[in-house]
Design an enzyme around this catalytic site. Sequence first.
Site, PDB file in Angstrom:
ATOM      1  N   HIS A 100       0.854  -1.187   0.000  1.00 47.02           N
ATOM      2  CA  HIS A 100       0.000   0.000   0.000  1.00 47.02           C
ATOM      3  C   HIS A 100       0.890   1.237   0.000  1.00 47.02           C
ATOM      4  O   HIS A 100       1.989   1.219   0.558  1.00 47.02           O
ATOM      5  CB  HIS A 100      -0.919   0.024   1.234  1.00 47.02           C
ATOM      6  CG  HIS A 100      -0.181  -0.104   2.518  1.00 47.02           C
ATOM      7  ND1 HIS A 100       0.277  -1.326   2.985  1.00 47.02           N
ATOM      8  CD2 HIS A 100       0.218   0.811   3.424  1.00 47.02           C
ATOM      9  CE1 HIS A 100       0.907  -1.147   4.124  1.00 47.02           C
ATOM     10  NE2 HIS A 100       0.907   0.152   4.413  1.00 47.02           N
ATOM     11  N   HIS A 102       1.074   5.308   1.107  1.00 51.17           N
ATOM     12  CA  HIS A 102       0.487   6.390   1.899  1.00 51.17           C
ATOM     13  C   HIS A 102       0.498   7.655   1.049  1.00 51.17           C
ATOM     14  O   HIS A 102       1.563   8.061   0.561  1.00 51.17           O
ATOM     15  CB  HIS A 102       1.306   6.663   3.160  1.00 51.17           C
ATOM     16  CG  HIS A 102       1.359   5.519   4.120  1.00 51.17           C
ATOM     17  ND1 HIS A 102       0.631   5.491   5.294  1.00 51.17           N
ATOM     18  CD2 HIS A 102       2.056   4.357   4.100  1.00 51.17           C
ATOM     19  CE1 HIS A 102       0.885   4.371   5.947  1.00 51.17           C
ATOM     20  NE2 HIS A 102       1.757   3.667   5.250  1.00 51.17           N
TER      21      HIS A 102
HETATM   22  P1  5GP Z   1       2.138   0.602   7.316  1.00 44.63           P
HETATM   23  O1  5GP Z   1       2.524   0.831   8.751  1.00 44.63           O
HETATM   24  O2  5GP Z   1       2.040  -0.889   7.020  1.00 44.63           O
HETATM   25  O3  5GP Z   1       2.957   1.331   6.302  1.00 44.63           O
HETATM   26  O4  5GP Z   1       0.687   1.227   7.155  1.00 44.63           O
HETATM   27  C1  5GP Z   1      -0.457   0.620   7.633  1.00 44.63           C
HETATM   28  C2  5GP Z   1      -1.455   1.709   7.857  1.00 44.63           C
HETATM   29  O5  5GP Z   1      -2.740   1.125   8.003  1.00 44.63           O
HETATM   30  C3  5GP Z   1      -1.203   2.526   9.132  1.00 44.63           C
HETATM   31  O6  5GP Z   1      -0.954   3.895   8.796  1.00 44.63           O
HETATM   32  C4  5GP Z   1      -2.469   2.348   9.941  1.00 44.63           C
HETATM   33  O7  5GP Z   1      -2.874   3.537  10.599  1.00 44.63           O
HETATM   34  C5  5GP Z   1      -3.482   1.898   8.901  1.00 44.63           C
HETATM   35  N1  5GP Z   1      -4.523   1.050   9.454  1.00 44.63           N
HETATM   36  C6  5GP Z   1      -4.350  -0.019  10.276  1.00 44.63           C
HETATM   37  N2  5GP Z   1      -5.539  -0.567  10.585  1.00 44.63           N
HETATM   38  C7  5GP Z   1      -6.478   0.174   9.929  1.00 44.63           C
HETATM   39  C8  5GP Z   1      -7.900   0.086   9.850  1.00 44.63           C
HETATM   40  O8  5GP Z   1      -8.560  -0.770  10.448  1.00 44.63           O
HETATM   41  N3  5GP Z   1      -8.529   1.018   9.065  1.00 44.63           N
HETATM   42  C9  5GP Z   1      -7.840   1.981   8.378  1.00 44.63           C
HETATM   43  N4  5GP Z   1      -8.566   2.840   7.651  1.00 44.63           N
HETATM   44  N5  5GP Z   1      -6.501   2.090   8.436  1.00 44.63           N
HETATM   45  C10 5GP Z   1      -5.820   1.187   9.195  1.00 44.63           C
END
Ligand code: 5GP
Length: 115
Positions: A100, A102
């Site tokens: 994903h 951001h």
């Molecule tokens: P990563 O840390 O893997 O780069 O990003 C994962 C993102 O997913 C985080 O920024 C976190 O806030 C978001 N996230 C985790 N659980 C949920 C959820 O249940 N709903 C939404 N909308 N975002 C989530």
Amino acid sequence: MTEPSIFTRIRNGEIPGEIVAQTDRVFAIRDINPQAPLHVLVIPRTEQYRDVTELAAGDPALMAEMVALASRIATDHADGQYRLIFNNGARAGQSVFHVHAHVLANIEESKLVGL
Ligand code: 5GP
């Protein structure tokens, strides 16, 4: 069989989350813990790729489609300018291993720290 990722579960309506934009192969949701006034996650429907390294090697066209959707979201919800961040690996901050991006926009100038 592995469990569907949290993002797939949101897309399937099993967990609340608003889909703000989508294409045939990509969808976008608001981050639950926003780090900027606009913080959206752009996600391929497929869970085939864990991170951007795998995605870029396996399906560059899908990666380009993610970037195009990120740009459209930044235009529709901000002034068209945005940061695009891929966390790649747990020690780089990745917590969900379904690739994903951001999309961060409308960032206050004073908060533009880092690179
Ligand atoms: P990563 O840390 O893997 O780069 O990003 C994962 C993102 O997913 C985080 O920024 C976190 O806030 C978001 N996230 C985790 N659980 C949920 C959820 O249940 N709903 C939404 N909308 N975002 C989530």
